[in-house]
Scaffold this active site. Structure first.
Site, PDB file in Angstrom:
ATOM      1  N   ASP A   1       0.828  -1.209   0.000  1.00 31.62           N
ATOM      2  CA  ASP A   1       0.000   0.000   0.000  1.00 31.62           C
ATOM      3  C   ASP A   1       0.866   1.265   0.000  1.00 31.62           C
ATOM      4  O   ASP A   1       2.104   1.194   0.080  1.00 31.62           O
ATOM      5  CB  ASP A   1      -0.925  -0.066   1.237  1.00 31.62           C
ATOM      6  CG  ASP A   1      -2.286   0.554   0.989  1.00 31.62           C
ATOM      7  OD1 ASP A   1      -2.416   1.373   0.079  1.00 31.62           O
ATOM      8  OD2 ASP A   1      -3.228   0.215   1.748  1.00 31.62           O
TER       9      ASP A   1
ATOM     10  N   ASP B   1     -10.024   3.908  -3.440  1.00 35.26           N
ATOM     11  CA  ASP B   1     -10.773   2.700  -3.065  1.00 35.26           C
ATOM     12  C   ASP B   1     -12.202   2.645  -3.603  1.00 35.26           C
ATOM     13  O   ASP B   1     -12.915   3.650  -3.612  1.00 35.26           O
ATOM     14  CB  ASP B   1     -10.854   2.621  -1.539  1.00 35.26           C
ATOM     15  CG  ASP B   1      -9.494   2.374  -0.905  1.00 35.26           C
ATOM     16  OD1 ASP B   1      -8.484   2.461  -1.623  1.00 35.26           O
ATOM     17  OD2 ASP B   1      -9.451   2.094   0.306  1.00 35.26           O
TER      18      ASP B   1
HETATM   19  C1  GLA Z   1      -6.027   1.471   1.472  1.00 31.47           C
HETATM   20  C2  GLA Z   1      -6.184   0.461   0.330  1.00 31.47           C
HETATM   21  C3  GLA Z   1      -7.317  -0.482   0.646  1.00 31.47           C
HETATM   22  C4  GLA Z   1      -7.030  -1.198   1.967  1.00 31.47           C
HETATM   23  C5  GLA Z   1      -6.813  -0.173   3.066  1.00 31.47           C
HETATM   24  C6  GLA Z   1      -6.342  -0.827   4.352  1.00 31.47           C
HETATM   25  O1  GLA Z   1      -7.130   2.300   1.577  1.00 31.47           O
HETATM   26  O2  GLA Z   1      -6.424   1.122  -0.882  1.00 31.47           O
HETATM   27  O3  GLA Z   1      -7.503  -1.428  -0.391  1.00 31.47           O
HETATM   28  O4  GLA Z   1      -5.901  -2.005   1.820  1.00 31.47           O
HETATM   29  O5  GLA Z   1      -5.839   0.788   2.702  1.00 31.47           O
HETATM   30  O6  GLA Z   1      -6.110   0.096   5.366  1.00 31.47           O
END
Ligand code: GLA
Length: 404
Positions: A161, A217
């Site tokens: 991430d 997301d």
């Molecule tokens: C980010 C990623 C998500 C998830 C969250 C976890 O937002 O894009 O897919 O992994 O972190 O905290």
């Protein structure tokens, strides 16, 4: 030669040398990493985040592993079980990352062994910054040490991430983790989760990444944004995919984020559209619902064999949107056996009849086509130049056309 012109010449030579060396430096600075040979079709699996967030434990994950097998999802292709954010505890005295002792009392190796014992593969999650998006320890400065730990535990997949990484260079950070994984000698799919901020479609494959997120997301909505614009509905996500097609291919895929199918925020018709659009995009199919409690319809969507076959087609060419007007769209995707998948999408609030001239989609004139309905798994009447189809509100119809 006068002193002045001597100085001018000298200055020109120094500048020339500097420019030449910076050119060489720019070329030398980045070496593409060799492909790891994994993910020759888009990865399929299950990830804990969309349904469970931080509310995870080894019991939750074992139950999902069991369900991957008992529901037939594993046999439909969903082989990676990925634990997302919040599995972490602290680093030990050697700096080795350890799991949360309350949530994972048996440790990650025991969980990975359990997952492997089910004929599945195990995925884990970290972050390029010092902390993850949920403020657990990230891998910054510990990349090689963390990759070695994941390899000891038996990880087959790393989602990496991008929280708390604003001051880092994205390509270099992912290249470092890619090198760290390679140094372990254990093959791992590298899932780049950088949200499309620094155009990872341009460098994701070159750093050895197998997939890279193209947007922020997903959230469990058909359209519209949440969390100050950071969360995107299905239609918001698909509007950001055109233009990225050429980056996708066997081993390296655009990732429009994990699936929300079955999480309750959309109708089954909308979930069918979400799933079919992801298949047209050659997207990774990472389910994100509670597999122990899903409805028959959710399972039917996630395991629809002819939609999965489009997603997993070995040619690996990402589909394109070729028609967009008044809420109606047509997407096409060439397949390895010479057939073409054609998806009709109706974004409107009422059902519509769509009449599509095939020549306008790029099909040759005077052809005749066998038509297979990929959702219903039925052969349809052959067509010559036009396909007419009824599409429900927010729905899709997917056909595979093959020349006779
Ligand atoms: C980010 C990623 C998500 C998830 C969250 C976890 O937002 O894009 O897919 O992994 O972190 O905290």
């Amino acid at each position: 030669m006068s002193m002045k012109s001597l100085l001018q010449w000298g200055l020109a030579i120094v500048c020339g040398l500097l420019l030449a060396s910076s050119d060489v430096h720019a070329q030398m600075a980045f070496q593409p990493r060799p492909a790891n040979g994994l993910a020759l079709t888009p990865p399929m699996g299950w990830n804990s985040w969309n349904k469970f967030g931080c509310n995870i434990s080894e019991a939750t994950l074992r139950a999902q592993a069991d369900a991957l097998v008992s529901t037939g999802m594993r046999d439909a292709g969903y082989v990676y079980l990925v634990v997302d954010d919040c599995w972490h505890g602290a680093r030990d005295a050697h700096g080795d990352i350890q799991p949360d002792p309350v949530r994972f009392p048996s440790g990650i190796k025991a969980l990975a062994d359990y997952v492997h014992g089910k004929g599945l593969k195990f995925g884990i999650y970290s972050d390029a910054g010092a902390g993850t998006c949920q403020d657990k320890p990230g891998s910054r400065g510990h990349e090689f040490q963390d990759a070695a730990q994941y390899a000891r535990w038996g990880a087959d997949y790393l989602k990496y991430d991008w929280c708390n990484a604003e001051d880092l260079n994205a390509r270099s950070s992912y290249a470092t983790m890619s090198d760290a994984i390679r140094a372990t000698g254990r093959p791992m799919v590298l899932s780049i989760c950088e949200w499309g901020l620094h155009q990872p479609a341009k460098w994701g494959a070159a750093v050895g990444g197998n997939l890279w997120r193209t947007t922020f997301d997903i959230w469990d909505h058909w359209s519209g944004r949440g969390n100050k614009g950071l969360w995107l509905g299905v239609t918001d996500i698909i509007d950001l995919q055109p233009g990225l097609e050429s980056a996708a291919g066997p081993g390296h895929w655009n990732d429009p984020d994990m699936l929300e199918v079955g999480n309750g925020g959309m109708s089954d018709t909308e979930y069918r559209s979400h799933f079919a659009l992801w298949a047209m995009l050659a997207a990774p199919l990472i389910a994100g619902n509670d597999l122990t409690q899903m409805s028959r319809e959710t399972l039917a969507i996630l395991t629809a064999p002819e939609i999965i076959a489009i997603d997993q087609d070995k040619l690996g060419v990402q589909g394109r949107r070729v028609v967009k007007s008044d809420g109606q769209e047509v997407w096409i995707r060439p397949l390895s056996d010479g057939a073409t998948a054609v998806l009709f999408l109706n974004r409107a609030e009422t059902a519509v009849k769509m009449d599509q001239d095939l020549v306008l989609l790029g099909f040759p004139a005077n052809g005749e086509w066998k038509v297979r309905d990929a959702w219903r798994r039925k052969n349809m009447p052959r067509v010559k130049s036009k396909l007419s189809v009824q599409v429900p509100a927010h729905g899709t119809q997917v056909f595979v056309l093959k020349s006779i």
